[in-house]
Design an enzyme around this catalytic site. Structure first.
Site, PDB file in Angstrom:
ATOM      1  N   THR A   1     -33.868 -23.944   5.905  1.00 39.09           N
ATOM      2  CA  THR A   1     -32.432 -24.273   5.979  1.00 39.09           C
ATOM      3  C   THR A   1     -31.952 -23.412   6.939  1.00 39.09           C
ATOM      4  OG1 THR A   1     -32.516 -25.089   3.972  1.00 39.09           O
ATOM      5  CG2 THR A   1     -30.159 -24.671   4.795  1.00 39.09           C
ATOM      6  N   ALA A  36     -34.475 -16.284   9.042  1.00 36.39           N
ATOM      7  CA  ALA A  36     -34.003 -15.101   8.254  1.00 36.39           C
ATOM      8  C   ALA A  36     -32.901 -14.608   8.642  1.00 36.39           C
ATOM      9  CB  ALA A  36     -35.186 -14.024   7.965  1.00 36.39           C
ATOM     10  N   ASP A  37     -31.948 -14.079   7.897  1.00 35.01           N
ATOM     11  CA  ASP A  37     -30.696 -13.237   8.250  1.00 35.01           C
ATOM     12  C   ASP A  37     -31.127 -11.842   8.696  1.00 35.01           C
ATOM     13  OD1 ASP A  37     -28.947 -15.442   7.588  1.00 35.01           O
ATOM     14  OD2 ASP A  37     -29.664 -14.948   5.766  1.00 35.01           O
ATOM     15  N   LYS A  87     -32.448 -13.380   3.018  1.00 35.53           N
ATOM     16  CA  LYS A  87     -32.211 -14.723   3.640  1.00 35.53           C
ATOM     17  C   LYS A  87     -31.048 -15.306   2.522  1.00 35.53           C
ATOM     18  CE  LYS A  87     -35.571 -17.805   3.807  1.00 35.53           C
ATOM     19  NZ  LYS A  87     -34.905 -18.099   4.847  1.00 35.53           N
ATOM     20  N   GLU A 116     -35.126 -22.185  -1.181  1.00 35.11           N
ATOM     21  CA  GLU A 116     -36.071 -21.728  -0.141  1.00 35.11           C
ATOM     22  C   GLU A 116     -37.005 -20.815  -0.680  1.00 35.11           C
ATOM     23  OE1 GLU A 116     -32.962 -21.481   3.486  1.00 35.11           O
ATOM     24  OE2 GLU A 116     -33.010 -19.548   2.036  1.00 35.11           O
TER      25      GLU A 116
END
Length: 228
Positions: free
Chosen positions: A32, A87-88, A98, A107
């Protein structure tokens, strides 16, 4: 290159990866977020190779269906060779933060089933120590205040996620998210275990116990691949 151009570059690299690595007739795991959306758009060019896809959010499900993918319930699937998601933040060990898009629980579930987790990200997401990006924690609504106090005791500064319209943000599962700033995450695996044990926490957006197997990183010099 702009960040959007880097995302598009790495999304196409991920599509090339699954075309080569995922056998025909298999089920594809799809994440996502903005980079995952570009991956969906790229992989749609050869969607007939797959039996279907398992999605980690309602938003990704809609995008997959718009492209004509058959979206499967995870309960109907025995095996997912590859799960592709963004990924953040990601560190040198393949551990990730994430959940910026709110889909961290689904996720994590889909990633746990997949044989390989392929993380796709632009170069800004690779960090030495995670924690600059606030750590998302999905919480049962009635436990919000109690969990916030526990997170404060761990050194964090939790803030309830709100919508752009000013309402309380709700996940696809009907829960709320606390975004926790101020954490210097020196032990991602230990912190993931500690937060997950707090009553009322559904899951924390640390993906360290099950991190990435492959990183495809978009840089000004092209896509760099790292295997963990």
């Amino acid at each position: 290159m702009t960040q959007d151009e880097l995302k598009a570059l790495v999304a196409q690299a991920a599509a090339d990866y699954v075309k080569q690595e995922v056998p025909e007739g298999a089920v594809l795991g799809v994440g996502t977020g903005s980079t995952a959306n570009l991956f969906i758009d790229a992989v749609a060019a050869f969607k007939e190779r797959f039996a279907g896809a398992v999605s980690s959010s309602e938003a990704s499900t809609r995008r997959l269906q718009q492209h004509g993918f058959k979206v499967l319930d995870l309960n109907e699937v025995d095996e997912i060779p590859v799960y592709v998601d963004g990924a953040d933040e990601i560190d040198a060990s393949g551990a990730m933060i994430k959940g910026g898009g709110g889909a961290l629980t689904r996720e994590k579930i889909v990633a746990s089933v997949a044989k390989r987790f392929v993380c796709i990200a632009d170069g800004s997401k690779l960090v030495q120590t995670m924690g600059t990006f606030p750590l998302p924690v999905e919480v049962i609504p009635m436990a919000r205040a109690a969990v916030a106090r526990k997170l404060q005791a761990l050194g964090g500064q939790p803030r309830l996620r709100m919508t752009k319209e000013g309402g309380i943000y709700k996940t696809d599962n009907g829960n709320v998210i606390l975004d926790v700033a101020g954490l210097k995450i020196d032990d991602p695996r230990g912190l993931e275990q500690a937060v997950n044990q707090v009553p009322g926490v559904v899951t924390v957006g640390l993906f360290a116990l099950r991190g990435a197997d492959v990183l495809l990183l978009g840089t000004g010099d092209g896509v760099q691949r790292t295997d963990y």
